[in-house]
Write a protein that holds these residues in place. Sequence first.
Motif, PDB file in Angstrom:
ATOM      1  N   VAL A  28      -8.558  41.220 -84.878  1.00  0.00           N
ATOM      2  CA  VAL A  28      -9.490  42.324 -84.611  1.00  0.00           C
ATOM      3  C   VAL A  28     -10.228  42.021 -83.309  1.00  0.00           C
ATOM      4  O   VAL A  28     -10.817  40.947 -83.158  1.00  0.00           O
ATOM      5  CB  VAL A  28     -10.519  42.470 -85.751  1.00  0.00           C
ATOM      6  CG1 VAL A  28     -11.506  43.599 -85.444  1.00  0.00           C
ATOM      7  CG2 VAL A  28      -9.824  42.729 -87.084  1.00  0.00           C
ATOM      8  N   GLY A  29     -10.188  42.985 -82.380  1.00  0.00           N
ATOM      9  CA  GLY A  29     -10.828  42.760 -81.084  1.00  0.00           C
ATOM     10  C   GLY A  29     -11.965  43.715 -80.795  1.00  0.00           C
ATOM     11  O   GLY A  29     -11.828  44.929 -80.993  1.00  0.00           O
ATOM     12  N   LYS A  30     -13.076  43.143 -80.304  1.00  0.00           N
ATOM     13  CA  LYS A  30     -14.140  43.972 -79.736  1.00  0.00           C
ATOM     14  C   LYS A  30     -13.640  44.446 -78.380  1.00  0.00           C
ATOM     15  O   LYS A  30     -13.242  43.630 -77.539  1.00  0.00           O
ATOM     16  CB  LYS A  30     -15.412  43.132 -79.529  1.00  0.00           C
ATOM     17  CG  LYS A  30     -16.619  43.949 -79.138  1.00  0.00           C
ATOM     18  CD  LYS A  30     -17.694  43.125 -78.424  1.00  0.00           C
ATOM     19  CE  LYS A  30     -17.580  43.207 -76.929  1.00  0.00           C
ATOM     20  NZ  LYS A  30     -17.799  44.555 -76.349  1.00  0.00           N
ATOM     21  N   VAL A  31     -13.638  45.738 -78.156  1.00  0.00           N
ATOM     22  CA  VAL A  31     -13.138  46.285 -76.891  1.00  0.00           C
ATOM     23  C   VAL A  31     -14.102  45.918 -75.754  1.00  0.00           C
ATOM     24  O   VAL A  31     -15.319  45.901 -75.935  1.00  0.00           O
ATOM     25  CB  VAL A  31     -12.987  47.819 -77.000  1.00  0.00           C
ATOM     26  CG1 VAL A  31     -12.774  48.457 -75.637  1.00  0.00           C
ATOM     27  CG2 VAL A  31     -11.845  48.177 -77.945  1.00  0.00           C
ATOM     28  N   ASN A  32     -13.511  45.603 -74.580  1.00  0.00           N
ATOM     29  CA  ASN A  32     -14.317  45.415 -73.367  1.00  0.00           C
ATOM     30  C   ASN A  32     -14.027  46.552 -72.403  1.00  0.00           C
ATOM     31  O   ASN A  32     -12.865  46.835 -72.106  1.00  0.00           O
ATOM     32  CB  ASN A  32     -13.933  44.105 -72.663  1.00  0.00           C
ATOM     33  CG  ASN A  32     -14.047  42.896 -73.571  1.00  0.00           C
ATOM     34  OD1 ASN A  32     -13.047  42.409 -74.105  1.00  0.00           O
ATOM     35  ND2 ASN A  32     -15.252  42.428 -73.776  1.00  0.00           N
ATOM     36  N   MET A  33     -15.085  47.204 -71.924  1.00  0.00           N
ATOM     37  CA  MET A  33     -14.904  48.176 -70.824  1.00  0.00           C
ATOM     38  C   MET A  33     -16.216  48.367 -70.084  1.00  0.00           C
ATOM     39  O   MET A  33     -17.230  48.711 -70.668  1.00  0.00           O
ATOM     40  CB  MET A  33     -14.296  49.496 -71.287  1.00  0.00           C
ATOM     41  CG  MET A  33     -14.916  50.201 -72.431  1.00  0.00           C
ATOM     42  SD  MET A  33     -14.021  51.785 -72.610  1.00  0.00           S
ATOM     43  CE  MET A  33     -14.688  52.338 -74.144  1.00  0.00           C
TER      44      MET A  33
ATOM     45  N   GLU B  57     -20.190  49.533 -71.051  1.00  0.00           N
ATOM     46  CA  GLU B  57     -20.857  48.263 -71.313  1.00  0.00           C
ATOM     47  C   GLU B  57     -21.395  47.646 -70.030  1.00  0.00           C
ATOM     48  O   GLU B  57     -20.808  47.785 -68.957  1.00  0.00           O
ATOM     49  CB  GLU B  57     -19.866  47.248 -71.889  1.00  0.00           C
ATOM     50  CG  GLU B  57     -19.385  47.536 -73.264  1.00  0.00           C
ATOM     51  CD  GLU B  57     -18.523  46.381 -73.732  1.00  0.00           C
ATOM     52  OE1 GLU B  57     -18.981  45.643 -74.617  1.00  0.00           O
ATOM     53  OE2 GLU B  57     -17.406  46.213 -73.195  1.00  0.00           O
ATOM     54  N   ASP B  58     -22.482  46.892 -70.187  1.00  0.00           N
ATOM     55  CA  ASP B  58     -22.933  45.993 -69.138  1.00  0.00           C
ATOM     56  C   ASP B  58     -21.972  44.798 -69.148  1.00  0.00           C
ATOM     57  O   ASP B  58     -21.685  44.241 -70.223  1.00  0.00           O
ATOM     58  CB  ASP B  58     -24.364  45.548 -69.473  1.00  0.00           C
ATOM     59  CG  ASP B  58     -24.786  44.400 -68.586  1.00  0.00           C
ATOM     60  OD1 ASP B  58     -25.040  44.647 -67.410  1.00  0.00           O
ATOM     61  OD2 ASP B  58     -24.814  43.250 -69.092  1.00  0.00           O
ATOM     62  N   SER B  59     -21.485  44.397 -67.980  1.00  0.00           N
ATOM     63  CA  SER B  59     -20.427  43.372 -67.939  1.00  0.00           C
ATOM     64  C   SER B  59     -20.859  42.073 -68.603  1.00  0.00           C
ATOM     65  O   SER B  59     -20.098  41.470 -69.373  1.00  0.00           O
ATOM     66  CB  SER B  59     -20.027  43.082 -66.495  1.00  0.00           C
ATOM     67  OG  SER B  59     -19.774  44.281 -65.822  1.00  0.00           O
ATOM     68  N   GLU B  60     -22.071  41.628 -68.292  1.00  0.00           N
ATOM     69  CA  GLU B  60     -22.534  40.345 -68.840  1.00  0.00           C
ATOM     70  C   GLU B  60     -22.639  40.403 -70.359  1.00  0.00           C
ATOM     71  O   GLU B  60     -22.267  39.468 -71.064  1.00  0.00           O
ATOM     72  CB  GLU B  60     -23.902  39.974 -68.242  1.00  0.00           C
ATOM     73  CG  GLU B  60     -23.812  39.526 -66.794  1.00  0.00           C
ATOM     74  CD  GLU B  60     -22.793  38.397 -66.582  1.00  0.00           C
ATOM     75  OE1 GLU B  60     -22.763  37.461 -67.404  1.00  0.00           O
ATOM     76  OE2 GLU B  60     -21.998  38.495 -65.620  1.00  0.00           O
ATOM     77  N   GLU B  61     -23.166  41.548 -70.840  1.00  0.00           N
ATOM     78  CA  GLU B  61     -23.331  41.683 -72.281  1.00  0.00           C
ATOM     79  C   GLU B  61     -21.964  41.759 -72.985  1.00  0.00           C
ATOM     80  O   GLU B  61     -21.765  41.184 -74.055  1.00  0.00           O
ATOM     81  CB  GLU B  61     -24.133  42.953 -72.570  1.00  0.00           C
ATOM     82  CG  GLU B  61     -24.822  42.934 -73.905  1.00  0.00           C
ATOM     83  CD  GLU B  61     -25.850  44.056 -73.992  1.00  0.00           C
ATOM     84  OE1 GLU B  61     -27.036  43.739 -74.003  1.00  0.00           O
ATOM     85  OE2 GLU B  61     -25.439  45.238 -74.020  1.00  0.00           O
ATOM     86  N   SER B  62     -21.033  42.442 -72.336  1.00  0.00           N
ATOM     87  CA  SER B  62     -19.681  42.554 -72.886  1.00  0.00           C
ATOM     88  C   SER B  62     -19.099  41.156 -73.089  1.00  0.00           C
ATOM     89  O   SER B  62     -18.510  40.844 -74.129  1.00  0.00           O
ATOM     90  CB  SER B  62     -18.819  43.373 -71.921  1.00  0.00           C
ATOM     91  OG  SER B  62     -17.498  43.457 -72.377  1.00  0.00           O
ATOM     92  N   LEU B  63     -19.309  40.302 -72.084  1.00  0.00           N
ATOM     93  CA  LEU B  63     -18.756  38.946 -72.157  1.00  0.00           C
ATOM     94  C   LEU B  63     -19.489  38.088 -73.182  1.00  0.00           C
ATOM     95  O   LEU B  63     -18.868  37.372 -73.968  1.00  0.00           O
ATOM     96  CB  LEU B  63     -18.822  38.288 -70.767  1.00  0.00           C
ATOM     97  CG  LEU B  63     -17.841  38.901 -69.753  1.00  0.00           C
ATOM     98  CD1 LEU B  63     -18.204  38.515 -68.323  1.00  0.00           C
ATOM     99  CD2 LEU B  63     -16.405  38.479 -70.081  1.00  0.00           C
ATOM    100  N   SER B  64     -20.826  38.169 -73.186  1.00  0.00           N
ATOM    101  CA  SER B  64     -21.562  37.292 -74.113  1.00  0.00           C
ATOM    102  C   SER B  64     -21.312  37.702 -75.562  1.00  0.00           C
ATOM    103  O   SER B  64     -21.185  36.856 -76.444  1.00  0.00           O
ATOM    104  CB  SER B  64     -23.054  37.275 -73.780  1.00  0.00           C
ATOM    105  OG  SER B  64     -23.599  38.550 -74.000  1.00  0.00           O
ATOM    106  N   GLU B  65     -21.185  38.998 -75.799  1.00  0.00           N
ATOM    107  CA  GLU B  65     -20.908  39.438 -77.177  1.00  0.00           C
ATOM    108  C   GLU B  65     -19.496  39.045 -77.614  1.00  0.00           C
ATOM    109  O   GLU B  65     -19.266  38.691 -78.774  1.00  0.00           O
ATOM    110  CB  GLU B  65     -21.104  40.954 -77.291  1.00  0.00           C
ATOM    111  CG  GLU B  65     -22.573  41.325 -77.132  1.00  0.00           C
ATOM    112  CD  GLU B  65     -22.866  42.807 -77.377  1.00  0.00           C
ATOM    113  OE1 GLU B  65     -24.051  43.137 -77.447  1.00  0.00           O
ATOM    114  OE2 GLU B  65     -21.912  43.617 -77.489  1.00  0.00           O
ATOM    115  N   THR B  66     -18.570  39.107 -76.657  1.00  0.00           N
ATOM    116  CA  THR B  66     -17.194  38.693 -76.968  1.00  0.00           C
ATOM    117  C   THR B  66     -17.168  37.221 -77.353  1.00  0.00           C
ATOM    118  O   THR B  66     -16.533  36.824 -78.340  1.00  0.00           O
ATOM    119  CB  THR B  66     -16.278  38.951 -75.751  1.00  0.00           C
ATOM    120  OG1 THR B  66     -16.335  40.344 -75.439  1.00  0.00           O
ATOM    121  CG2 THR B  66     -14.849  38.545 -76.024  1.00  0.00           C
ATOM    122  N   LEU B  67     -17.886  36.417 -76.573  1.00  0.00           N
ATOM    123  CA  LEU B  67     -17.939  34.980 -76.839  1.00  0.00           C
ATOM    124  C   LEU B  67     -18.574  34.686 -78.200  1.00  0.00           C
ATOM    125  O   LEU B  67     -18.104  33.822 -78.948  1.00  0.00           O
ATOM    126  CB  LEU B  67     -18.740  34.304 -75.716  1.00  0.00           C
ATOM    127  CG  LEU B  67     -18.482  32.825 -75.490  1.00  0.00           C
ATOM    128  CD1 LEU B  67     -17.000  32.534 -75.294  1.00  0.00           C
ATOM    129  CD2 LEU B  67     -19.259  32.366 -74.240  1.00  0.00           C
TER     130      LEU B  67
END
Length: 431
Positions: A155-160, A170-180
Amino acid sequence: MINEHNLTQVYKGNIVYTPSLEELTTIENGYVVVENHRVIGTFEQLPEEYRNCEVQDFGHRLILPGFVDLHFHAPQFANRGLGLDKELLPWLEEYTFPEESKFKDLSYAKEIYPQVVHALWKNGTTRSVIFASVHKDSTKYLLDLFIDSGLGAFVGKVNMDRNCPDFILEDSEESLSETLEIIEEYSNKSPLVQPILTPRFVPTCTTPLMEKLGSFARDHKVFIQSHISENQGEVDWVKELYPESLDYASIYHQYGLFGHQPTIMAHCVFNTDTEIELMAKSGVYAAHCPNANYNLASGIMPVRSFLNKGVAVGLGTDVGAGHQVSIPKVMTAAVQASKMKWLESKKTLEPLKLSEVFFMGTKGGGKFFGKVGSFEPEYAFDALIIDDRELGTLDLTLTERLERYLYIGDDRHIEKRFVAGTEVLEPKKTP
Ligand code: GUN
Ligand code: FE
C-alpha cells in the motif's frame, strides 16, 4: 488446525496452476500438501508419508492459486463506473482528484476503505498492490485494515507536488517526511502487508521529489510503483516537461525509480522498444490493465512485445479507471485486447493464450511478493476453492472448466480463500 506451525495440511480437489506462461498444470482429484504455510508439492496419489494426515476433500471443486492484482487505486473505489466517457487527463481532473481529496478526512476513509478490502476478498484477490491517496492518516488506516484482514498487500501513500489542483497538491517536504514516517512505521509491522513508494507519475512529481524518493528506495529498500505511457496526451506532456530526456522510462531511471528496487509500472501502452528493453534489463514489472485502457480510450498494450523481450507482466484492475475488481475479468479482457492487437499488427503479435493470462494474474504478478501464485514446492499456499457446478456440466477438461469459470463465473462461485496457508474469513464492510 490450519494456523498452527509444523502441521501438515492436505487438500484434495481439481488442481490447476501455471508453472510458466505456456504451461497449465492440471491434476484431477489431486492433492496439495502444505507444511508451515508453504506448498510441499502437488500429487496425483497421496505419498505414503502423508497417509496419516487428515485430508480436506473439496470433491469436484477447483483449487486455484489466489488472484494477484498489481494495480488498484483504493480511493477511486466509489467512482467505479463514473466518468468513463473521458480520456485520462480530463478524467483525473474532473472525477479522480476531487474524489481522492475526500480522503483528507479519516472518517471518509473509514467509510470506503473497509468496502475496498471486502471487495478484494470477495473477488478472490489474495494479493494486491495499491495506490492510496496523498493523505497519511487514511493511508495508515488502509495498511492497518489489510493487516487485520489477512490478505497480502503493498500500500502506497501517493506523492504529487505539481500540476494538480490545490486541494490535493502536496508540499514537497511534507510529502517526503510523511512517506518516511509510513516506511518506518510499517516496514516491519506485518509479513504480508508492506508500504511501497508511489510517485503518481512524472507529470505530477517534481524532479527533486523523484530524486529523493529514489534515495528512499535505495536506503530503505522499499519497492516502487507508478504509471507509464498510458495515454498519448500524457506521453506528449512528459516530453514537454523533459525535452532533453530520451524517453519517459529514462526519467524514472535517472532518479532511481526504475528497477533500483522491485518496481511496477502500470499501463505501458506506448513504450518504445528501447524502453521495453530497459524494463527487461532492470527487472521492472509491467501491470497490464486492459479494462482501464478501454474505458479511457488509451489504447492496447502490445503485451506480446513485452513478453518477447522478457519483461515480467502482471495484471491490474486499475480501479477506478477499470470498473471491475475481478482479476478473472481482467484476464479475459487481456485475451480480447490481444486479439484486437493481433489484427491491428497484421497478425504479427500473437494473441495471448489462456495459460498466459492465467499466469499473469497469479504467478506472474505473484513474483512481486516472492514465491506466490503457484502450487510448486516452497510457494506460499494462496488458494481459492471454486464451486463451478452452477456454470454447467462438469464433464469437461480442467482447462475448459478453468476457462469457463474465468469468462462466466464470478465471486459467488468462490467458497474459500487462503493466504499463506491460512483461511481468510470475510472482513467487515464497516469499521
Ligand atoms: N495516471 C496518473 N494517475 C492515474 C490514475 O489515478 N489512474 C490512471 N489510470 N492513470 C493515472
Ligand atoms: Fe492507475
